[in-house]
Design a protein around this motif. Structure first.
Motif, short mmCIF file in Angstrom:
data_model
loop_
_atom_site.label_atom_id
_atom_site.label_comp_id
_atom_site.label_asym_id
_atom_site.label_seq_id
_atom_site.Cartn_x
_atom_site.Cartn_y
_atom_site.Cartn_z
N SER A 45 39.03 38.97 33.03
CA SER A 45 40.17 39.05 33.95
C SER A 45 40.04 40.24 34.89
N ALA A 48 37.56 39.22 37.62
CA ALA A 48 38.10 38.20 38.51
C ALA A 48 39.11 38.74 39.52
N GLN A 49 39.34 40.04 39.55
CA GLN A 49 40.33 40.62 40.45
C GLN A 49 39.96 40.39 41.92
N THR A 50 40.97 40.06 42.74
CA THR A 50 40.73 39.90 44.17
C THR A 50 40.38 41.23 44.82
N ARG A 51 40.87 42.32 44.27
CA ARG A 51 40.47 43.66 44.70
C ARG A 51 39.78 44.30 43.50
N HIS A 52 38.48 44.45 43.57
CA HIS A 52 37.75 45.01 42.45
C HIS A 52 38.12 46.46 42.22
N ALA A 119 44.65 37.53 38.67
CA ALA A 119 43.63 37.88 39.66
C ALA A 119 44.11 38.86 40.73
N GLU A 120 45.38 38.83 41.09
CA GLU A 120 45.89 39.70 42.15
C GLU A 120 46.62 40.93 41.62
N ARG A 121 46.47 41.20 40.33
CA ARG A 121 47.21 42.32 39.73
C ARG A 121 46.93 43.65 40.43
N ALA A 123 45.46 44.41 43.36
CA ALA A 123 45.81 44.42 44.78
C ALA A 123 47.31 44.50 44.97
N THR A 124 48.06 43.70 44.23
CA THR A 124 49.51 43.65 44.39
C THR A 124 50.17 44.92 43.90
#
Length: 209
Positions: A45, A48-52, A119-121, A123-124
């Protein structure tokens, strides 16, 4: 508004062709203990982040169920720097402190080894903290059982109680005051905070049935 976001907005409004300020970096710190069944999902998980994140730090706290071996196997797929340490048991607090001390990122995202980050944790959550100039924060959570299936408040009394604790947050002026009423973050794995503070979005908590 955080300077990085303010600068980016000004550039857009004025059509000035300059490089936007660099956004803060995030280190993910994962204490791992006796979660051989789930730790690979937790690590995946993060990947899989949109922002590494800048890095992932995993410390196995003396597990004897094969957790360390599952960590090593899962970390092979890393696309960014990772640190893995396997040592004797020292307890959750010592493991978290060690991981945070090793972290190089501007912000720390904690993650328990039996949970998952949507995935967007990163970044958000980072964007929310910067926009509000908050020192730290947490989010609402979703719940899954030991098989990864969603749990609702109508199906599990524990979920209902935890959801009620989070809902009660609106009764407090600040998150700090809300935490005095109950652990409305639910778990340390739902926290993000600046490295400099050494304090101590969609996030998933697993409940054992």
């Amino acid at each position: 508004m955080h300077p990085a976001l303010t600068g980016a907005k000004a550039n857009k409004d004025q059509c000035i062709q300059t490089s936007p300020p660099k956004l803060p970096t995030v280190s993910v710190v994962m204490p791992a203990y006796m979660h051989a069944r789930y730790v690979a999902e937790a690590i995946a998980s993060v990947f899989a982040q949109t922002r590494h994140p800048l890095e992932l730090i995993v410390i196995d706290d003396g597990s004897i169920d094969g957790t360390a071996e599952h960590c090593r196997a899962a970390l092979v797929a890393a696309l960014f720097p990772v640190t893995f340490i396997a040592r004797e048991n020292q307890g959750a607090a010592a493991t978290l402190n060690q991981g945070i001390a090793l972290a190089k990122g501007d912000f720390i995202q904690l993650l328990n080894s039996d949970d998952r980050l949507p995935a967007e944790r990163i970044a958000t959550m980072l964007s929310s903290l910067l926009e509000s100039n908050a020192d730290w924060g947490y989010a609402r959570v979703s719940y899954i059982d030991t098989h990864g299936q969603p749990l609702g408040h109508l199906a599990d009394a524990r979920v209902a109680a935890l959801m009620a604790a989070q809902n009660a947050t609106v009764m407090s002026c600040t998150l700090g005051l809300a935490m005095l009423r109950a652990n409305s973050a639910i778990s340390s794995g739902n926290l993000m905070f600046p490295q400099a503070s050494l304090g101590n979005f969609g996030w998933v908590s697993r409940l054992s049935l």
